[in-house]
Design a protein around this motif. Structure first.
Motif, PDB file in Angstrom:
ATOM      1  N   MET A 229      69.172  -2.068  -1.171  1.00  0.00           N
ATOM      2  CA  MET A 229      69.296  -3.036  -2.262  1.00  0.00           C
ATOM      3  C   MET A 229      68.769  -4.415  -1.907  1.00  0.00           C
ATOM      4  SD  MET A 229      73.056  -1.959  -3.691  1.00  0.00           S
ATOM      5  CE  MET A 229      73.042  -3.257  -4.933  1.00  0.00           C
ATOM      6  N   ASN A 230      68.161  -4.532  -0.734  1.00  0.00           N
ATOM      7  CA  ASN A 230      67.542  -5.803  -0.364  1.00  0.00           C
ATOM      8  C   ASN A 230      68.541  -6.966  -0.363  1.00  0.00           C
ATOM      9  OD1 ASN A 230      65.543  -7.578   0.358  1.00  0.00           O
ATOM     10  ND2 ASN A 230      64.556  -7.637  -1.638  1.00  0.00           N
ATOM     11  N   ARG A 231      69.792  -6.676   0.035  1.00  0.00           N
ATOM     12  CA  ARG A 231      70.792  -7.750   0.113  1.00  0.00           C
ATOM     13  C   ARG A 231      70.920  -8.161   1.589  1.00  0.00           C
ATOM     14  NH1 ARG A 231      73.570  -7.778  -5.068  1.00  0.00           N
ATOM     15  NH2 ARG A 231      72.154  -6.544  -6.339  1.00  0.00           N
ATOM     16  N   ALA A 232      70.065  -9.102   1.993  1.00  0.00           N
ATOM     17  CA  ALA A 232      69.931  -9.439   3.418  1.00  0.00           C
ATOM     18  C   ALA A 232      71.091 -10.270   3.947  1.00  0.00           C
ATOM     19  CB  ALA A 232      68.613 -10.167   3.666  1.00  0.00           C
ATOM     20  N   ASP A 233      72.042 -10.608   3.090  1.00  0.00           N
ATOM     21  CA  ASP A 233      73.213 -11.335   3.580  1.00  0.00           C
ATOM     22  C   ASP A 233      74.280 -10.378   4.108  1.00  0.00           C
ATOM     23  OD1 ASP A 233      73.468 -10.404   0.980  1.00  0.00           O
ATOM     24  OD2 ASP A 233      74.934 -11.932   0.421  1.00  0.00           O
ATOM     25  N   SER A 234      74.035  -9.062   4.017  1.00  0.00           N
ATOM     26  CA  SER A 234      75.039  -8.143   4.565  1.00  0.00           C
ATOM     27  C   SER A 234      74.739  -7.823   6.026  1.00  0.00           C
ATOM     28  CB  SER A 234      75.151  -6.872   3.719  1.00  0.00           C
ATOM     29  OG  SER A 234      73.890  -6.294   3.543  1.00  0.00           O
ATOM     30  N   PHE A 235      75.795  -7.661   6.795  1.00  0.00           N
ATOM     31  CA  PHE A 235      75.722  -7.527   8.249  1.00  0.00           C
ATOM     32  C   PHE A 235      76.573  -6.332   8.666  1.00  0.00           C
ATOM     33  CE2 PHE A 235      76.968  -8.558  12.619  1.00  0.00           C
ATOM     34  CZ  PHE A 235      75.816  -9.110  13.169  1.00  0.00           C
ATOM     35  N   LYS A 242      79.099  -4.020  17.317  1.00  0.00           N
ATOM     36  CA  LYS A 242      80.387  -4.502  17.825  1.00  0.00           C
ATOM     37  C   LYS A 242      80.272  -4.792  19.320  1.00  0.00           C
ATOM     38  CE  LYS A 242      85.316  -3.303  17.587  1.00  0.00           C
ATOM     39  NZ  LYS A 242      85.655  -3.352  19.022  1.00  0.00           N
ATOM     40  N   ARG A 243      79.703  -3.850  20.068  1.00  0.00           N
ATOM     41  CA  ARG A 243      79.559  -4.015  21.512  1.00  0.00           C
ATOM     42  C   ARG A 243      78.687  -5.216  21.868  1.00  0.00           C
ATOM     43  NH1 ARG A 243      79.688   2.033  22.652  1.00  0.00           N
ATOM     44  NH2 ARG A 243      77.524   2.150  22.023  1.00  0.00           N
ATOM     45  N   ILE A 244      77.524  -5.335  21.239  1.00  0.00           N
ATOM     46  CA  ILE A 244      76.609  -6.410  21.647  1.00  0.00           C
ATOM     47  C   ILE A 244      77.136  -7.772  21.197  1.00  0.00           C
ATOM     48  CG2 ILE A 244      75.021  -6.306  19.647  1.00  0.00           C
ATOM     49  CD1 ILE A 244      72.747  -6.898  21.673  1.00  0.00           C
ATOM     50  N   ILE A 260      84.248 -10.145  13.797  1.00  0.00           N
ATOM     51  CA  ILE A 260      82.811 -10.132  14.056  1.00  0.00           C
ATOM     52  C   ILE A 260      82.038 -10.399  12.757  1.00  0.00           C
ATOM     53  CG2 ILE A 260      80.877  -8.663  14.749  1.00  0.00           C
ATOM     54  CD1 ILE A 260      82.845  -7.325  16.758  1.00  0.00           C
ATOM     55  N   SER A 261      82.465  -9.788  11.663  1.00  0.00           N
ATOM     56  CA  SER A 261      81.806  -9.988  10.370  1.00  0.00           C
ATOM     57  C   SER A 261      81.855 -11.444   9.947  1.00  0.00           C
ATOM     58  CB  SER A 261      82.471  -9.130   9.286  1.00  0.00           C
ATOM     59  OG  SER A 261      82.354  -7.767   9.607  1.00  0.00           O
ATOM     60  N   GLU A 262      83.014 -12.046  10.104  1.00  0.00           N
ATOM     61  CA  GLU A 262      83.171 -13.446   9.690  1.00  0.00           C
ATOM     62  C   GLU A 262      82.339 -14.384  10.573  1.00  0.00           C
ATOM     63  OE1 GLU A 262      87.649 -12.847   7.804  1.00  0.00           O
ATOM     64  OE2 GLU A 262      87.430 -13.810   9.770  1.00  0.00           O
ATOM     65  N   ALA A 265      78.714 -13.962   9.493  1.00  0.00           N
ATOM     66  CA  ALA A 265      78.447 -14.588   8.196  1.00  0.00           C
ATOM     67  C   ALA A 265      78.253 -16.092   8.357  1.00  0.00           C
ATOM     68  CB  ALA A 265      79.595 -14.293   7.235  1.00  0.00           C
ATOM     69  N   LYS A 266      79.096 -16.686   9.199  1.00  0.00           N
ATOM     70  CA  LYS A 266      79.011 -18.130   9.427  1.00  0.00           C
ATOM     71  C   LYS A 266      77.750 -18.479  10.217  1.00  0.00           C
ATOM     72  CE  LYS A 266      82.820 -20.556  10.252  1.00  0.00           C
ATOM     73  NZ  LYS A 266      83.989 -21.124  10.982  1.00  0.00           N
ATOM     74  N   LYS A 267      77.419 -17.661  11.220  1.00  0.00           N
ATOM     75  CA  LYS A 267      76.318 -17.979  12.124  1.00  0.00           C
ATOM     76  C   LYS A 267      74.949 -17.679  11.519  1.00  0.00           C
ATOM     77  CE  LYS A 267      75.406 -17.821  17.058  1.00  0.00           C
ATOM     78  NZ  LYS A 267      75.653 -19.277  17.151  1.00  0.00           N
ATOM     79  N   PHE A 268      74.832 -16.540  10.815  1.00  0.00           N
ATOM     80  CA  PHE A 268      73.516 -16.092  10.352  1.00  0.00           C
ATOM     81  C   PHE A 268      73.310 -16.252   8.848  1.00  0.00           C
ATOM     82  CE2 PHE A 268      74.520 -13.084  13.990  1.00  0.00           C
ATOM     83  CZ  PHE A 268      73.834 -13.829  14.941  1.00  0.00           C
TER      84      PHE A 268
END
Length: 291
Positions: A229-235, A242-244, A260-262, A265-268
DNA sequence: CACCAGGCAAGCC
DNA sequence: GGCTTGCATGGT
């Protein structure tokens, strides 16, 4: 890899942002495979394609001009400026390393329905086996495609799968995921869900709609949003991410997926999906956290 | 041969 | 809400 007169050469001027190995080995796409000569062959959007790189060009074998315009330009995301994305993300030293390593990664624009089924199959599974299950699904239920003297199969549409049962699906050996595929097929054919409807929704609402399908949880939904869906804000956060992330940003200490998700979201921000792909490729190719 | 794979649903608290 | 368990199959 000689260029024939039926081949189509697309002169792409940012080849430093394009590498087929990076694109097809970063886990986003399950239907393209490397040939002994370094080219890749696969099926997407109902077309088969063999593709290789040549100098400042991308060579699409035995392909008409209209398919470049209608399908492959968008599939390979060739209108997007990856140099800009990479320059922004490279402000972070971890990302700078990951981007150097997977400099030619691009996020393919794949079919939404195919992404839904493919990432349902991906749950708790390994990539070679995921590819096998998807191949058997296509061979048994998709349409034949004749291309360069060989037979390929399109990914089956909801209509082509209409009425399918878990017994019918036993040939693809998907394990316990067969009933989830049946649920997705049923929801699409009954009109409860459609690609147009899901695409029309905001990212949070689309995620809720996707998660109404059995077998689609938080991570699978994020993959569908990103790749279909070309939603590049999803991670998407899987075991590798998780490991890296724990290794690079949390001093190796275990963190919840939510944390990790939060953090991501803040960083990228809106480039989270691209960051995720560079990190996934880097983590897997270097087997981060498995030593 | 164990262990685990781009997790999820269902059942518990 | 968060935590645990079972899950089909086969790659490593």
């Amino acid at each position: 890899m000689d260029i024939k007169n039926t081949d189509l050469v697309f002169k792409y001027k940012q080849m430093s942002d394009f590498d087929l190995t990076h694109i097809f080995d970063c886990g986003q796409c399950f239907r393209f495979n490397k040939n002994p000569d370094g080219s890749y062959t696969g099926v997407a959007h109902g077309r088969a394609l063999t593709v290789f790189q040549n100098g400042d060009g991308i060579v699409l074998c035995d392909t008409p001009e209209k398919d470049l315009k209608n399908i492959w330009l968008d599939f390979f995301d060739l209108d997007r400026d990856y140099s800009y994305i990479k320059s922004i993300l490279s402000a972070d030293p971890v990302m700078a390393d990951a981007i150097r390593f997977g400099s030619g990664i691009r996020i393919l624009n794949q079919d939404l329905w195919e992404s839904i089924i493919s990432f349902i199959i991906s749950a708790s599974n390994n990539i070679p086996r995921i590819k096998g299950i998807i191949e058997r699904l296509s061979e048994n239920f998709g349409k034949k495609i004749e291309y360069m003297g060989k037979t390929y199969y399109s990914f089956p549409t909801p209509k082509e799968l209409e009425g399918v049962t878990v017994e019918d699906l036993s040939v693809i050996r998907a394990g316990y995921r067969d009933k989830y595929i049946v649920d997705a097929v049923t929801k699409f054919n009954s009109g409860i869900l459609s690609a147009d409807y899901i695409n029309s929704l905001s990212t949070p609402d689309a995620k809720k709609a996707l998660m109404s399908i059995k077998g689609v949880g938080n991570k699978v939904a994020d993959c569908i949003l990103l790749f279909g869906m070309n939603r590049a804000d999803s991670f998407p956060v899987d075991v590798w991410i998780k490991r890296i992330m724990e290794f690079c940003y949390f001093d190796g200490k275990e963190q919840s997926i939510k944390t990790i998700s939060e953090f991501a979201a803040k960083k990228f921000g809106n480039f989270g999906g691209y960051a995720q792909q560079y990190l996934f490729f880097y983590a897997r190719e270097n087997r981060i956290g498995t030593e």
